[in-house]
Design a protein around this motif. Sequence first.
Motif, PDB file in Angstrom:
ATOM      1  N   GLN A  85      -8.010   1.241  -1.070  1.00 31.22           N
ATOM      2  CA  GLN A  85      -7.431   2.581  -1.069  1.00 31.22           C
ATOM      3  C   GLN A  85      -8.331   3.604  -1.765  1.00 31.22           C
ATOM      4  O   GLN A  85      -8.397   4.765  -1.324  1.00 31.22           O
ATOM      5  CB  GLN A  85      -6.053   2.563  -1.723  1.00 31.22           C
ATOM      6  CG  GLN A  85      -5.304   3.881  -1.633  1.00 31.22           C
ATOM      7  CD  GLN A  85      -5.000   4.288  -0.195  1.00 31.22           C
ATOM      8  OE1 GLN A  85      -4.732   3.444   0.659  1.00 31.22           O
ATOM      9  NE2 GLN A  85      -5.059   5.583   0.079  1.00 31.22           N
ATOM     10  N   LEU A 108      -6.706  -1.764   3.774  1.00 29.64           N
ATOM     11  CA  LEU A 108      -5.581  -1.574   2.857  1.00 29.64           C
ATOM     12  C   LEU A 108      -5.929  -1.998   1.435  1.00 29.64           C
ATOM     13  O   LEU A 108      -5.340  -1.510   0.465  1.00 29.64           O
ATOM     14  CB  LEU A 108      -4.364  -2.363   3.355  1.00 29.64           C
ATOM     15  CG  LEU A 108      -3.729  -1.842   4.648  1.00 29.64           C
ATOM     16  CD1 LEU A 108      -2.710  -2.844   5.186  1.00 29.64           C
ATOM     17  CD2 LEU A 108      -3.074  -0.478   4.430  1.00 29.64           C
ATOM     18  N   ASN A 127       0.826  -1.203   0.000  1.00 26.86           N
ATOM     19  CA  ASN A 127       0.000   0.000   0.000  1.00 26.86           C
ATOM     20  C   ASN A 127       0.861   1.254   0.000  1.00 26.86           C
ATOM     21  O   ASN A 127       0.578   2.217  -0.729  1.00 26.86           O
ATOM     22  CB  ASN A 127      -0.928  -0.023   1.217  1.00 26.86           C
ATOM     23  CG  ASN A 127      -1.794   1.216   1.321  1.00 26.86           C
ATOM     24  OD1 ASN A 127      -1.385   2.217   1.896  1.00 26.86           O
ATOM     25  ND2 ASN A 127      -2.996   1.159   0.780  1.00 26.86           N
TER      26      ASN A 127
END
Length: 379
Positions: free
Chosen positions: A286, A283, A87
């Motif tokens: 996004q 995560l 991420n």
Amino acid sequence: MAMPEPAATGGTSAEPGKCVPPARPEVERLKAYSAPLEGRRGMLRLDFNENTIGPSPLVAQVLRNFSTEEIAVYPEYDGLREALVQNLLETGCRPGLLPEQVGLFNGIDAAIHAVFQAYGSAGETLLTTSPTFGYYTPCAGMQGMTIEAIPYQGETFDFPLAAIQEALAARAPRLLLICNPNNPTGTRLPADQLIALAASAPGSLVVVDELYEAFTGDSVLPCADFTATPNLLVFRSLAKTAGLAGLRIGFAIGHADVVDRVSRVTGPYDVNSVAVAAAFAALADQPYVDAYVAEVLRARDWTLEALRQAGVRHHCAGGNYLLIWPQRPVAEVDGALRREGILIRPMAGKPLIDGCFRVSIGTTSQMQRFMAAFLPLER
């Protein structure tokens, strides 16, 4: 000689004639950090800079599907560090970051505490700024450290760079802790200057608390080289943007050896299984976080324009919050807004900003509700 009974700190009193065993002297002198967290349900919570709409639907789905078997066993962390690294790389982090450079903590409060336990000793110095996040001070006090807090400068609360540089050179503090953007002033220091501070003080651990960087884009991670500056450590969280404040999960990112030492003072299962599952889901979405951040920035622009048009003194430099100086006493404004179901955070007793309050920025409709309740109080 009989030892005096320590001052009462809450809880059940000892029986007459019996003395409560004293804690370490540093703890006996400590004033614990506390926040007024009760009575917030059903209110518009603009007091603690939380996500005001909740986490991604992916997170909600994972929590609904969480099994009793997963609850009954100790948490497993396989893949979570890797997911965070991926991420971070996708959102601009410097390439080359490895999973062993990520520490997992039960919220950033636990990460802060761990840093002080691992690196702070009695008589050593914490160098920081003032005003800033209130939990740094009690953590330093627990270790018996000396606190040197350099104030922000002027009406715009500029970063005291020259004074920090001078203190680093003259006193070689054990820790330099900078909240960037700073809570509550929003003060920001560019990434290259933060990295330069770390490079200039190799004997000090330089910690950059980046809980609010998503709202400004000021992160050091896109340009940080933890091999060149192994004394640099960065805090990140899924509380403010991804909406996981209630599940308590945070990260410390830096040189693997520093992360290892900070992690040594934590328990083996401090991060719970529900938080781990929610973190994976957050995560993985996004775009949801990006959309929420974009809405907060739109709401911030709307709120600032409304305050300017109304002639209300305010300050906003970074983060999902701003400071407001009302014409009436802050306690009166706080009470009136609470009766309207809106929570704010008075800054009473904070150096430089006593007499104002901090308001978190939610969605545009939420800020319209806040302004509709606040502006009549200014007339």
